[in-house]
Design an enzyme around this catalytic site. Structure first.
Site, PDB file in Angstrom:
ATOM      1  N   TYR A 102      43.235  33.371   6.159  1.00  0.00           N
ATOM      2  CA  TYR A 102      42.495  34.507   5.595  1.00  0.00           C
ATOM      3  C   TYR A 102      41.279  33.984   4.847  1.00  0.00           C
ATOM      4  O   TYR A 102      41.378  33.009   4.103  1.00  0.00           O
ATOM      5  CB  TYR A 102      43.387  35.288   4.621  1.00  0.00           C
ATOM      6  N   VAL A 103      40.149  34.638   5.039  1.00  0.00           N
ATOM      7  CA  VAL A 103      38.945  34.372   4.241  1.00  0.00           C
ATOM      8  C   VAL A 103      38.388  35.717   3.801  1.00  0.00           C
ATOM      9  O   VAL A 103      38.231  36.641   4.610  1.00  0.00           O
ATOM     10  CB  VAL A 103      37.891  33.579   5.045  1.00  0.00           C
ATOM     11  N   GLY A 119      32.089  33.243   7.718  1.00  0.00           N
ATOM     12  CA  GLY A 119      30.944  32.633   8.378  1.00  0.00           C
ATOM     13  C   GLY A 119      30.284  31.534   7.565  1.00  0.00           C
ATOM     14  O   GLY A 119      29.240  31.022   7.953  1.00  0.00           O
ATOM     15  N   GLN A 120      30.902  31.147   6.443  1.00  0.00           N
ATOM     16  CA  GLN A 120      30.317  30.121   5.577  1.00  0.00           C
ATOM     17  C   GLN A 120      31.139  28.832   5.542  1.00  0.00           C
ATOM     18  O   GLN A 120      30.930  27.984   4.687  1.00  0.00           O
ATOM     19  CB  GLN A 120      30.139  30.666   4.155  1.00  0.00           C
ATOM     20  N   ASN A 149      41.843  40.198  18.309  1.00  0.00           N
ATOM     21  CA  ASN A 149      40.939  39.646  17.301  1.00  0.00           C
ATOM     22  C   ASN A 149      40.016  38.622  17.968  1.00  0.00           C
ATOM     23  O   ASN A 149      40.187  37.408  17.843  1.00  0.00           O
ATOM     24  CB  ASN A 149      41.736  39.026  16.155  1.00  0.00           C
ATOM     25  N   TYR A 192      38.216  29.901  16.439  1.00  0.00           N
ATOM     26  CA  TYR A 192      39.148  28.807  16.722  1.00  0.00           C
ATOM     27  C   TYR A 192      38.651  27.950  17.882  1.00  0.00           C
ATOM     28  O   TYR A 192      38.723  26.722  17.828  1.00  0.00           O
ATOM     29  CB  TYR A 192      40.545  29.352  17.026  1.00  0.00           C
TER      30      TYR A 192
END
Length: 168
Positions: free
Chosen positions: A94-95, A101-102, A132, A139
């Site tokens: 999870y982000v 995108g960082q 997804n 990935y």
């Protein structure tokens, strides 16, 4: 919610029991983003009870910025009988939306891979929701390829209980 700058403000560390509530919120947010929040039945107490101590069922790395959890990699060790080597399975990555995108997700995955390598591991596996596509592309950019030869199967609820109770 704390104001989060950019990924340069993020530190990665091992999860701690006091992170359980924030970890659970991250999973709920991830489920919400996939339209599956209603399927999540875990609690923060489940995370605290099962993720820490000598009998921990999983390990975790968290990304933190300004004292706030902004990323999570929940993993556990696995073993390949064919390879004869240990590895790591990433259950959840999870982000926080503000930092996607960082490079935060990549840093978390690298931490899990390094953890495994330090224990003799030489591979990383994970599963991704079939719909997804953004995660799948992410990935694949990192060299985590879809395994066409493998198909994941699972037993939950009544099917699991039927298996588990068969020898009673």
């Amino acid at each position: 919610m704390t104001k989060v700058g950019d990924a340069s403000d993020v530190t990665i560390r091992a999860g701690r029991p006091e992170d359980a509530e924030a970890m659970h919120r991250a999973i709920l947010e991830m489920g919400h983003g996939l339209g599956m929040e209603a399927k999540i039945t875990s609690t923060a107490e489940d995370f605290r009870r099962c993720g820490f101590g000598s009998e921990a069922a999983f390990g975790s790395f968290v990304a933190e910025a300004g004292g706030e959890l902004v990323g999570l990699c929940l993993y556990f060790p696995i073993f390949s009988t064919w390879r004869g080597r240990p590895g790591v399975f990433v259950q959840d990555l999870y982000v926080d939306q503000r930092l996607r995108g960082q490079g935060v997700g990549e840093r978390l995955l690298r931490e899990a891979a390094s953890w495994s390598k330090a224990r003799g591991g030489d591979y990383l596996r994970l599963a991704v929701d079939a719909e997804n596509l953004a995660a799948q592309r992410f990935y694949e950019r990192l060299g985590i390829a879809w395994q066409k030869a493998d198909r994941e199967h699972a037993a939950y609820g009544d099917a699991f209980r039927a298996l588990a109770d068969a020898n009673d």
